[in-house]
Design a protein around this motif. Structure first.
Motif, PDB file in Angstrom:
ATOM      1  N   LEU A   1       0.841  -1.212   0.000  1.00 19.89           N
ATOM      2  CA  LEU A   1       0.000   0.000   0.000  1.00 19.89           C
ATOM      3  C   LEU A   1       0.873   1.259   0.000  1.00 19.89           C
ATOM      4  CD1 LEU A   1      -2.687  -0.959   2.691  1.00 19.89           C
ATOM      5  CD2 LEU A   1      -3.134  -0.551   0.258  1.00 19.89           C
ATOM      6  N   LEU A   2       1.940   1.216   0.783  1.00 22.34           N
ATOM      7  CA  LEU A   2       2.813   2.372   0.904  1.00 22.34           C
ATOM      8  C   LEU A   2       3.526   2.643  -0.418  1.00 22.34           C
ATOM      9  CD1 LEU A   2       3.767   4.354   3.045  1.00 22.34           C
ATOM     10  CD2 LEU A   2       5.674   2.826   3.485  1.00 22.34           C
ATOM     11  N   SER A   3       3.980   1.581  -1.043  1.00 20.54           N
ATOM     12  CA  SER A   3       4.670   1.702  -2.325  1.00 20.54           C
ATOM     13  C   SER A   3       3.745   2.325  -3.381  1.00 20.54           C
ATOM     14  CB  SER A   3       5.140   0.303  -2.739  1.00 20.54           C
ATOM     15  OG  SER A   3       5.426   0.254  -4.092  1.00 20.54           O
TER      16      SER A   3
ATOM     17  N   HIS B   1       1.196   4.168  -2.724  1.00 15.71           N
ATOM     18  CA  HIS B   1       0.905   5.540  -2.304  1.00 15.71           C
ATOM     19  C   HIS B   1       2.021   6.491  -2.748  1.00 15.71           C
ATOM     20  CE1 HIS B   1      -0.810   8.760   0.011  1.00 15.71           C
ATOM     21  NE2 HIS B   1       0.299   8.909   0.699  1.00 15.71           N
ATOM     22  N   LEU B   2       3.268   6.071  -2.541  1.00 17.90           N
ATOM     23  CA  LEU B   2       4.388   6.926  -2.961  1.00 17.90           C
ATOM     24  C   LEU B   2       4.414   7.076  -4.478  1.00 17.90           C
ATOM     25  CD1 LEU B   2       7.346   5.776  -0.662  1.00 17.90           C
ATOM     26  CD2 LEU B   2       5.931   7.819  -0.432  1.00 17.90           C
TER      27      LEU B   2
END
Lengths: 95, 95, 95, 95
Positions: D58-60, D62-63
């Motif tokens: 999810l973070l990847s 998002h970035l």
């Protein structure tokens, strides 16, 4: 002149790292002096947390500067910067 | 004579800690030389993992010796040793 | 009758696990409803912490009962219990 | 239409979360059936790692999407997105 994400925080990053170095040296001394295992473990946990704080600060600067700037320029370089940051984050989360 | 869980592994623990100290000094040098953020982060993650390995080794020795011996003796001292070990483990898992 | 370290805390462990299950189901729902990434990440971090708390509680019970009892009996079984616990702790610290 | 970082990976994220939900339910069942503490701990560590993988994915996303796009636009919104991402990363590293 080299510009890195952490350039503005350089003095702060250096100070934190010196402190971690001192903590690790202190742990070695505790081992030499046969201190109690649990007291040594408490210091190891503190040094680990201090290193994590350094990592989070470097990462934050990197996203704010290097990644943000590359994203503003766009293209393949930007995509590559994001991939690289994602790998660095995964290494931190798993360490 | 002081006996700690890590007494037999003392030389090994000392060597690992010296290596971590060297790693942290190396990271400071990278900051001084304006190395790339991501390369520094890679080294910080490596040093963090090395500290965790020291912690796991100290903890393992502690359980094998101090806690095992206290448990063999039983009573309130044994219960206290286990409580103390549990707190140390929680600090490690959360750091 | 089976006796495990967590037998006395069974109801509590079960309740915590049900709550984690609910948290994970809630995260799935957030994904379905296209909630904002960062809000989902906050819930994932909360569920991860809740699972860690379950692990620490199981481990604490295991050390207090299974390992303590084996240590009191001594011998190879005791040594094996401690090795096994050490591996479990290493898995937790590194996860 | 809502666009989130994970929109393209939505089916994959959902599948991973269903699997984690199943893992947690399986752990509850192990507790009900009085399985051995260490075997339960192994499954808890596996579920924790699986949740971390969801978070990193999810973070990847998002970035790569939200933060990259805001950075391309620049200004205070971009700075705020980076700050927000940094806080999310810190929560993950410390969980």
């Amino acid at each position: 002149m080299t510009m890195n994400g952490y350039t503005d925080d350089k003095a702060d990053v250096r100070k934190r790292l010196s402190r971690v170095e001192g903590q690790v040296r202190g742990i070695s001394r505790m081992v030499d002096e046969d201190k109690y295992c649990i007291d040594i473990l408490t210091q190891v946990a503190a040094a680990t947390k201090a290193l994590e704080t350094v990592a989070l600060s470097l990462l934050s600067d990197h996203l704010s500067h290097c990644v943000a700037q590359a994203s503003a320029e766009g293209g393949e370089v930007a995509a590559e910067k994001v991939r690289e940051a994602n790998h660095a984050i995964a290494r931190l989360v798993r360490s």
